[in-house]
Design an enzyme around this catalytic site. Structure first.
Site, short mmCIF file in Angstrom:
data_model
loop_
_atom_site.label_atom_id
_atom_site.label_comp_id
_atom_site.label_asym_id
_atom_site.label_seq_id
_atom_site.Cartn_x
_atom_site.Cartn_y
_atom_site.Cartn_z
CB ILE A 15 18.92 -25.42 9.00
CG1 ILE A 15 20.28 -25.34 9.70
CG2 ILE A 15 18.11 -26.58 9.54
CD1 ILE A 15 20.22 -25.04 11.18
CG ASP A 34 15.36 -16.89 2.21
OD1 ASP A 34 15.71 -17.98 2.72
OD2 ASP A 34 15.99 -15.82 2.38
CB SER A 37 19.03 -10.80 4.07
OG SER A 37 18.53 -11.79 4.98
CB ALA A 39 20.15 -17.75 1.31
CE LYS A 87 23.74 -19.51 10.85
NZ LYS A 87 24.77 -20.42 11.29
CB SER A 127 20.18 -21.16 19.28
OG SER A 127 21.55 -21.20 19.55
CE1 TYR A 151 21.93 -17.81 18.24
CE2 TYR A 151 20.47 -16.60 16.78
CZ TYR A 151 21.00 -17.79 17.23
OH TYR A 151 20.59 -18.98 16.67
CE LYS A 155 16.84 -17.96 16.72
NZ LYS A 155 15.82 -18.23 15.70
CG LEU A 201 35.55 -24.65 13.58
CD1 LEU A 201 36.80 -23.77 13.60
CD2 LEU A 201 35.58 -25.63 14.75
CG PHE A 219 38.24 -17.27 17.76
CD1 PHE A 219 37.05 -17.47 17.07
CD2 PHE A 219 39.21 -16.45 17.18
CE1 PHE A 219 36.81 -16.85 15.84
CE2 PHE A 219 38.99 -15.84 15.95
CZ PHE A 219 37.80 -16.04 15.28
N GLY A 295 31.72 -13.57 23.56
CA GLY A 295 30.49 -14.37 23.54
C GLY A 295 30.74 -15.87 23.53
#
Ligand code: WQD
Length: 334
Positions: A15, A34, A37, A39, A87, A127, A151, A155, A201, A219, A295
Protein backbone atom coordinates in the site's frame (compact mmCIF):
# COMPACT_ATOMS: atom_id res chain seq x y z
CA UNK A 1 2.20 23.64 -6.83
CA UNK A 2 4.41 22.25 -4.03
CA UNK A 3 2.24 21.22 -1.07
CA UNK A 4 4.96 20.12 1.33
CA UNK A 5 6.67 16.80 2.03
CA UNK A 6 5.13 13.67 3.56
CA UNK A 7 7.04 10.98 5.45
CA UNK A 8 5.83 7.53 4.35
CA UNK A 9 7.04 4.65 6.53
CA UNK A 10 6.87 1.33 4.67
CA UNK A 11 7.07 3.25 1.37
CA UNK A 12 8.33 0.19 -0.55
CA UNK A 13 5.46 -1.96 0.66
CA UNK A 14 2.22 -2.89 -1.11
CA UNK A 15 0.00 0.00 0.00
CA UNK A 16 2.91 2.33 0.73
CA UNK A 17 4.28 2.21 -2.82
CA UNK A 18 0.86 2.95 -4.32
CA UNK A 19 0.33 5.79 -1.85
CA UNK A 20 3.65 7.44 -2.80
CA UNK A 21 2.35 7.72 -6.37
CA UNK A 22 -1.02 9.07 -5.19
CA UNK A 23 0.75 11.69 -3.07
CA UNK A 24 2.91 12.80 -6.01
CA UNK A 25 -0.18 13.07 -8.19
CA UNK A 26 -1.70 15.44 -5.64
CA UNK A 27 1.39 17.68 -5.55
CA UNK A 28 3.10 16.42 -2.39
CA UNK A 29 6.78 15.54 -2.13
CA UNK A 30 7.65 12.31 -0.34
CA UNK A 31 10.45 10.95 1.81
CA UNK A 32 10.19 7.21 2.30
CA UNK A 33 11.49 4.96 5.07
CA UNK A 34 11.75 1.19 4.71
CA UNK A 35 13.91 -1.66 5.99
CA UNK A 36 12.99 -3.85 2.99
CA UNK A 37 12.06 -6.74 5.31
CA UNK A 38 8.89 -7.33 3.33
CA UNK A 39 9.57 -5.51 0.06
CA UNK A 40 12.08 -5.72 -2.78
CA UNK A 41 14.50 -2.77 -3.09
CA UNK A 42 13.69 -2.77 -6.80
CA UNK A 43 10.24 -1.39 -5.98
CA UNK A 44 11.80 2.06 -5.48
CA UNK A 45 13.01 2.26 -9.07
CA UNK A 46 9.61 1.08 -10.31
CA UNK A 47 7.82 3.76 -8.30
CA UNK A 48 10.20 6.34 -9.78
CA UNK A 49 9.59 5.07 -13.31
CA UNK A 50 5.82 5.26 -12.84
CA UNK A 51 6.00 8.68 -11.21
CA UNK A 52 8.72 10.07 -13.52
CA UNK A 53 10.67 11.47 -10.56
CA UNK A 54 13.17 10.50 -7.86
CA UNK A 55 12.02 9.05 -4.55
CA UNK A 56 14.09 10.00 -1.50
CA UNK A 57 14.41 6.86 0.61
CA UNK A 58 15.95 6.30 4.05
CA UNK A 59 16.77 2.63 4.71
CA UNK A 60 15.95 1.97 8.33
CA UNK A 61 13.88 0.21 10.92
CA UNK A 62 10.71 2.03 11.94
CA UNK A 63 11.61 1.38 15.61
CA UNK A 64 14.86 3.29 15.20
CA UNK A 65 14.41 6.89 16.31
CA UNK A 66 17.57 8.04 14.50
CA UNK A 67 16.33 6.73 11.14
CA UNK A 68 12.95 8.40 11.65
CA UNK A 69 14.62 11.64 12.78
CA UNK A 70 16.81 11.59 9.65
CA UNK A 71 13.75 11.15 7.44
CA UNK A 72 11.92 13.93 9.30
CA UNK A 73 14.77 16.34 8.58
CA UNK A 74 13.61 16.46 4.96
CA UNK A 75 12.56 19.99 4.04
CA UNK A 76 9.02 21.19 4.59
CA UNK A 77 7.55 18.04 6.19
CA UNK A 78 3.81 18.66 6.71
CA UNK A 79 2.58 15.17 7.56
CA UNK A 80 3.32 11.46 7.91
CA UNK A 81 1.69 8.20 6.88
CA UNK A 82 2.71 5.18 8.96
CA UNK A 83 2.44 1.87 7.07
CA UNK A 84 5.52 -0.01 8.30
CA UNK A 85 4.20 -2.99 10.28
CA UNK A 86 3.82 -6.74 10.24
CA UNK A 87 0.37 -7.71 9.01
CA UNK A 88 -0.42 -11.39 8.86
CA UNK A 89 -3.12 -12.57 11.24
CA UNK A 90 -1.98 -16.21 11.14
CA UNK A 91 1.71 -15.34 11.51
CA UNK A 92 0.99 -13.09 14.50
CA UNK A 93 0.01 -16.14 16.57
CA UNK A 94 3.44 -17.68 15.86
CA UNK A 95 5.61 -14.53 16.18
CA UNK A 96 3.68 -12.61 18.81
CA UNK A 97 6.61 -10.76 20.41
CA UNK A 98 7.82 -9.51 17.06
CA UNK A 99 4.34 -8.27 16.17
CA UNK A 100 4.14 -6.20 19.35
CA UNK A 101 7.72 -5.01 18.93
CA UNK A 102 7.39 -3.82 15.33
CA UNK A 103 3.77 -2.71 15.38
CA UNK A 104 3.55 -1.14 18.84
CA UNK A 105 7.13 0.03 19.49
CA UNK A 106 7.32 1.16 15.86
CA UNK A 107 4.21 3.29 16.22
CA UNK A 108 5.51 4.74 19.49
CA UNK A 109 8.77 5.72 17.78
CA UNK A 110 6.85 7.40 14.95
CA UNK A 111 4.72 9.34 17.43
CA UNK A 112 7.77 10.44 19.44
CA UNK A 113 9.79 11.55 16.42
CA UNK A 114 6.86 13.31 14.77
CA UNK A 115 6.24 15.23 17.96
CA UNK A 116 9.93 16.20 18.18
CA UNK A 117 9.86 17.33 14.55
CA UNK A 118 6.62 19.26 15.02
CA UNK A 119 4.79 17.06 12.48
CA UNK A 120 1.20 17.15 13.57
CA UNK A 121 -0.76 15.32 10.86
CA UNK A 122 -0.40 11.55 11.09
CA UNK A 123 -2.29 8.90 9.11
CA UNK A 124 -2.20 5.48 10.76
CA UNK A 125 -2.55 2.17 8.94
CA UNK A 126 -5.02 0.09 10.90
CA UNK A 127 -7.14 -2.90 10.02
CA UNK A 128 -10.59 -4.45 9.98
CA UNK A 129 -9.10 -7.13 12.19
CA UNK A 130 -9.60 -4.80 15.17
CA UNK A 131 -13.33 -5.52 14.99
CA UNK A 132 -15.17 -8.24 16.88
CA UNK A 133 -16.32 -10.53 14.06
CA UNK A 134 -19.36 -11.60 16.12
CA UNK A 135 -21.42 -8.57 15.14
CA UNK A 136 -23.73 -7.93 12.19
CA UNK A 137 -22.12 -6.99 8.86
CA UNK A 138 -21.53 -4.40 7.54
CA UNK A 139 -19.54 -3.10 10.51
CA UNK A 140 -19.30 0.64 11.16
CA UNK A 141 -16.51 2.56 12.94
CA UNK A 142 -18.53 2.47 16.17
CA UNK A 143 -18.66 -1.33 15.97
CA UNK A 144 -17.36 -3.43 18.83
CA UNK A 145 -13.59 -3.85 18.71
CA UNK A 146 -11.91 -6.99 19.98
CA UNK A 147 -8.62 -7.67 18.26
CA UNK A 148 -9.01 -11.44 17.92
CA UNK A 149 -5.31 -11.95 17.10
CA UNK A 150 -1.98 -10.50 18.30
CA UNK A 151 -1.94 -8.62 15.00
CA UNK A 152 -5.40 -7.12 15.62
CA UNK A 153 -4.50 -6.30 19.22
CA UNK A 154 -1.25 -4.60 18.13
CA UNK A 155 -3.31 -2.35 15.85
CA UNK A 156 -5.81 -1.57 18.62
CA UNK A 157 -2.92 -0.51 20.87
CA UNK A 158 -1.56 1.70 18.10
CA UNK A 159 -4.93 3.37 17.74
CA UNK A 160 -5.10 3.94 21.50
CA UNK A 161 -1.64 5.56 21.51
CA UNK A 162 -2.75 7.97 18.78
CA UNK A 163 -5.85 8.99 20.71
CA UNK A 164 -3.79 9.50 23.88
CA UNK A 165 -1.22 11.56 21.96
CA UNK A 166 -4.06 13.73 20.66
CA UNK A 167 -5.21 14.37 24.24
CA UNK A 168 -1.69 14.97 25.55
CA UNK A 169 -0.17 17.15 22.84
CA UNK A 170 -2.72 17.93 20.16
CA UNK A 171 -1.57 15.26 17.69
CA UNK A 172 -3.93 15.29 14.73
CA UNK A 173 -4.58 11.78 13.39
CA UNK A 174 -6.52 9.70 10.91
CA UNK A 175 -6.95 6.01 11.69
CA UNK A 176 -7.72 4.08 8.51
CA UNK A 177 -9.08 0.56 9.06
CA UNK A 178 -8.42 -1.35 5.84
CA UNK A 179 -10.58 -4.26 4.93
CA UNK A 180 -8.90 -6.33 2.20
CA UNK A 181 -6.68 -4.32 -0.15
CA UNK A 182 -5.96 -6.16 -3.42
CA UNK A 183 -5.03 -5.35 -7.01
CA UNK A 184 -2.16 -3.28 -8.37
CA UNK A 185 -1.30 -0.07 -10.19
CA UNK A 186 -2.53 -0.40 -13.82
CA UNK A 187 1.04 0.21 -15.01
CA UNK A 188 1.69 -3.38 -13.95
CA UNK A 189 5.11 -2.86 -12.37
CA UNK A 190 4.16 -2.62 -8.69
CA UNK A 191 1.74 -4.74 -6.69
CA UNK A 192 1.37 -7.22 -3.86
CA UNK A 193 4.61 -9.18 -3.66
CA UNK A 194 5.36 -10.13 -0.05
CA UNK A 195 8.63 -11.85 0.74
CA UNK A 196 8.30 -15.59 1.07
CA UNK A 197 5.14 -17.57 0.49
CA UNK A 198 2.07 -15.27 0.32
CA UNK A 199 -0.70 -15.87 2.80
CA UNK A 200 -3.33 -13.54 1.39
CA UNK A 201 -5.93 -14.81 -1.05
CA UNK A 202 -5.28 -12.67 -4.14
CA UNK A 203 -1.52 -13.30 -4.40
CA UNK A 204 -2.15 -17.03 -3.93
CA UNK A 205 -4.83 -17.01 -6.65
CA UNK A 206 -2.31 -15.29 -8.92
CA UNK A 207 0.37 -17.90 -8.15
CA UNK A 208 -2.04 -20.73 -8.99
CA UNK A 209 -3.15 -19.02 -12.21
CA UNK A 210 0.52 -18.58 -13.14
CA UNK A 211 1.12 -22.30 -12.45
CA UNK A 212 3.59 -21.46 -9.70
CA UNK A 213 1.37 -23.35 -7.26
CA UNK A 214 -0.69 -26.36 -8.26
CA UNK A 215 -3.95 -25.38 -6.60
CA UNK A 216 -5.62 -22.99 -4.19
CA UNK A 217 -6.52 -24.38 -0.77
CA UNK A 218 -9.87 -22.88 0.17
CA UNK A 219 -9.73 -22.61 3.96
CA UNK A 220 -13.13 -23.98 4.87
CA UNK A 221 -16.48 -24.12 3.10
CA UNK A 222 -18.65 -24.59 6.18
CA UNK A 223 -18.96 -20.97 7.24
CA UNK A 224 -22.46 -19.45 7.54
CA UNK A 225 -22.02 -17.52 4.28
CA UNK A 226 -23.54 -17.53 0.79
CA UNK A 227 -21.44 -20.53 -0.36
CA UNK A 228 -19.78 -21.58 2.91
CA UNK A 229 -16.47 -19.87 2.13
CA UNK A 230 -15.08 -16.77 3.85
CA UNK A 231 -16.54 -13.41 2.86
CA UNK A 232 -14.38 -10.27 2.81
CA UNK A 233 -14.61 -6.68 1.60
CA UNK A 234 -11.97 -6.49 -1.13
CA UNK A 235 -10.92 -2.97 -2.05
CA UNK A 236 -8.58 -1.86 -4.86
CA UNK A 237 -5.19 -0.72 -3.59
CA UNK A 238 -5.44 2.38 -5.80
CA UNK A 239 -8.63 3.33 -3.95
CA UNK A 240 -6.89 2.67 -0.64
CA UNK A 241 -3.97 4.88 -1.66
CA UNK A 242 -6.32 7.69 -2.64
CA UNK A 243 -8.11 7.39 0.71
CA UNK A 244 -4.80 8.16 2.45
CA UNK A 245 -4.35 11.35 0.48
CA UNK A 246 -7.91 12.46 1.21
CA UNK A 247 -7.39 11.78 4.93
CA UNK A 248 -4.04 13.57 5.01
CA UNK A 249 -5.47 16.63 3.26
CA UNK A 250 -8.31 16.73 5.80
CA UNK A 251 -5.79 16.74 8.67
CA UNK A 252 -3.65 19.43 7.02
CA UNK A 253 -6.79 21.50 6.56
CA UNK A 254 -7.42 21.23 10.29
CA UNK A 255 -9.46 18.11 11.01
CA UNK A 256 -8.29 16.76 14.33
CA UNK A 257 -9.40 13.15 14.66
CA UNK A 258 -10.66 10.66 12.07
CA UNK A 259 -11.31 6.92 12.32
CA UNK A 260 -12.52 5.47 9.02
CA UNK A 261 -13.30 2.13 7.39
CA UNK A 262 -11.58 1.70 4.03
CA UNK A 263 -13.55 -0.81 1.98
CA UNK A 264 -16.28 -0.96 -0.65
CA UNK A 265 -19.20 -2.04 1.55
CA UNK A 266 -19.57 -5.17 -0.61
CA UNK A 267 -18.81 -8.72 0.59
CA UNK A 268 -17.22 -11.30 -1.73
CA UNK A 269 -16.74 -15.00 -0.92
CA UNK A 270 -13.56 -16.87 -1.78
CA UNK A 271 -15.29 -18.86 -4.52
CA UNK A 272 -16.92 -15.73 -5.95
CA UNK A 273 -13.50 -14.06 -6.14
CA UNK A 274 -11.99 -17.12 -7.83
CA UNK A 275 -14.81 -17.12 -10.39
CA UNK A 276 -14.43 -13.35 -11.01
CA UNK A 277 -10.67 -13.78 -11.44
CA UNK A 278 -11.10 -16.60 -13.99
CA UNK A 279 -13.67 -14.59 -15.98
CA UNK A 280 -11.69 -11.34 -15.89
CA UNK A 281 -8.44 -12.93 -17.01
CA UNK A 282 -9.43 -16.00 -19.02
CA UNK A 283 -7.40 -18.30 -16.76
CA UNK A 284 -8.15 -21.32 -14.56
CA UNK A 285 -7.63 -21.40 -10.81
CA UNK A 286 -7.86 -25.03 -9.61
CA UNK A 287 -8.81 -25.30 -5.95
CA UNK A 288 -9.56 -27.83 -3.24
CA UNK A 289 -11.44 -27.37 0.02
CA UNK A 290 -9.09 -27.47 3.04
CA UNK A 291 -9.59 -27.08 6.82
CA UNK A 292 -10.31 -23.66 8.27
CA UNK A 293 -7.26 -21.43 9.03
CA UNK A 294 -6.52 -20.23 12.59
CA UNK A 295 -7.77 -16.70 13.15
CA UNK A 296 -10.13 -16.61 10.17
CA UNK A 297 -13.63 -15.23 10.59
CA UNK A 298 -16.71 -16.04 8.48
CA UNK A 299 -17.35 -12.55 7.17
CA UNK A 300 -15.96 -9.03 7.50
CA UNK A 301 -17.60 -6.27 5.43
CA UNK A 302 -17.35 -2.51 5.96
CA UNK A 303 -19.97 0.14 6.40
CA UNK A 304 -18.21 2.85 4.37
CA UNK A 305 -20.55 5.81 4.80
CA UNK A 306 -18.31 7.63 7.28
CA UNK A 307 -15.37 7.97 4.87
CA UNK A 308 -17.66 9.49 2.25
CA UNK A 309 -19.08 11.95 4.79
CA UNK A 310 -15.77 12.86 6.48
CA UNK A 311 -13.24 12.98 3.65
CA UNK A 312 -15.32 12.69 0.50
CA UNK A 313 -13.86 9.30 -0.36
CA UNK A 314 -15.55 6.22 -1.80
CA UNK A 315 -13.97 3.26 -3.58
CA UNK A 316 -14.37 3.59 -7.35
CA UNK A 317 -12.88 0.38 -8.76
CA UNK A 318 -14.80 -2.91 -8.98
CA UNK A 319 -13.85 -6.56 -8.44
CA UNK A 320 -13.08 -7.09 -12.12
CA UNK A 321 -10.55 -4.23 -12.08
CA UNK A 322 -9.00 -5.68 -8.90
CA UNK A 323 -8.63 -9.07 -10.61
CA UNK A 324 -7.31 -7.67 -13.90
CA UNK A 325 -4.76 -5.35 -12.26
CA UNK A 326 -3.56 -8.02 -9.83
CA UNK A 327 -3.07 -10.50 -12.67
CA UNK A 328 -1.24 -8.01 -14.90
CA UNK A 329 1.31 -7.42 -12.12
CA UNK A 330 1.54 -11.09 -11.12
CA UNK A 331 2.59 -12.02 -14.65
CA UNK A 332 5.70 -9.86 -14.25
CA UNK A 333 6.91 -11.98 -11.31
CA UNK A 334 9.44 -14.73 -11.89
C1 WQD B 1 -9.16 -13.77 2.76
C2 WQD B 1 -10.07 -14.98 2.63
C3 WQD B 1 -9.32 -16.87 3.88
C4 WQD B 1 -5.73 -17.64 1.44
C5 WQD B 1 -6.18 -9.79 5.61
C6 WQD B 1 -4.77 -9.49 6.02
C7 WQD B 1 -4.73 -8.67 7.25
C8 WQD B 1 -5.72 -7.56 7.23
C9 WQD B 1 -7.10 -8.08 6.92
C10 WQD B 1 -4.73 -5.48 6.62
C11 WQD B 1 -10.27 -15.71 3.96
C12 WQD B 1 -9.31 -17.18 2.39
C13 WQD B 1 -6.89 -17.09 1.94
C14 WQD B 1 -5.77 -18.95 0.91
C15 WQD B 1 -8.12 -19.07 1.37
N1 WQD B 1 -5.33 -6.61 6.26
N2 WQD B 1 -8.06 -17.78 1.90
N3 WQD B 1 -6.96 -19.62 0.89
O1 WQD B 1 -7.38 -13.15 6.44
O2 WQD B 1 -9.07 -11.43 5.68
O3 WQD B 1 -6.74 -10.78 6.41
O4 WQD B 1 -7.02 -8.69 5.65
O5 WQD B 1 -4.51 -5.11 7.71
O6 WQD B 1 -3.43 -8.11 7.31
O7 WQD B 1 -4.12 -10.71 6.26
O8 WQD B 1 -7.15 -11.96 4.22
O9 WQD B 1 -6.45 -12.72 2.00
O10 WQD B 1 -5.56 -13.94 4.04
O11 WQD B 1 -7.97 -14.20 3.41
O12 WQD B 1 -9.17 -19.69 1.35
O13 WQD B 1 -4.74 -19.54 0.44
O14 WQD B 1 -9.45 -15.93 1.76
O15 WQD B 1 -9.77 -18.00 4.63
O16 WQD B 1 -11.60 -16.18 4.00
P1 WQD B 1 -7.68 -11.90 5.74
P2 WQD B 1 -6.69 -13.23 3.38
Amino acid sequence: MRRGTILVTGAAGFIGSHTVLALWERGFDVVGLDDYSNAERSVVARIEALGHRTLTMIEGDVRDGDSLAAALRAPDIVGAIHFAARKSIEESFLETRSYYDVNVAGTLAVLQQCQRAGVNALVFSSSATVYDPAQPAPVSETGRTLGASPYGRSKLIGERMLRDAAQANGQRYAILRYFNPVGAHPGGSIGENPRGRPGNLMPVVCRVAARRQSQLSVFGNDYPTIDGTGVRDYVHVQDVAEAHVHALEALIEGREALSLNIGTGRGTSVLTLVDAFERANGVRVPFAIAPRRQGDVAAMVANVDQAALSIGWRAKRDLEAMCRDAWRFAQTLA
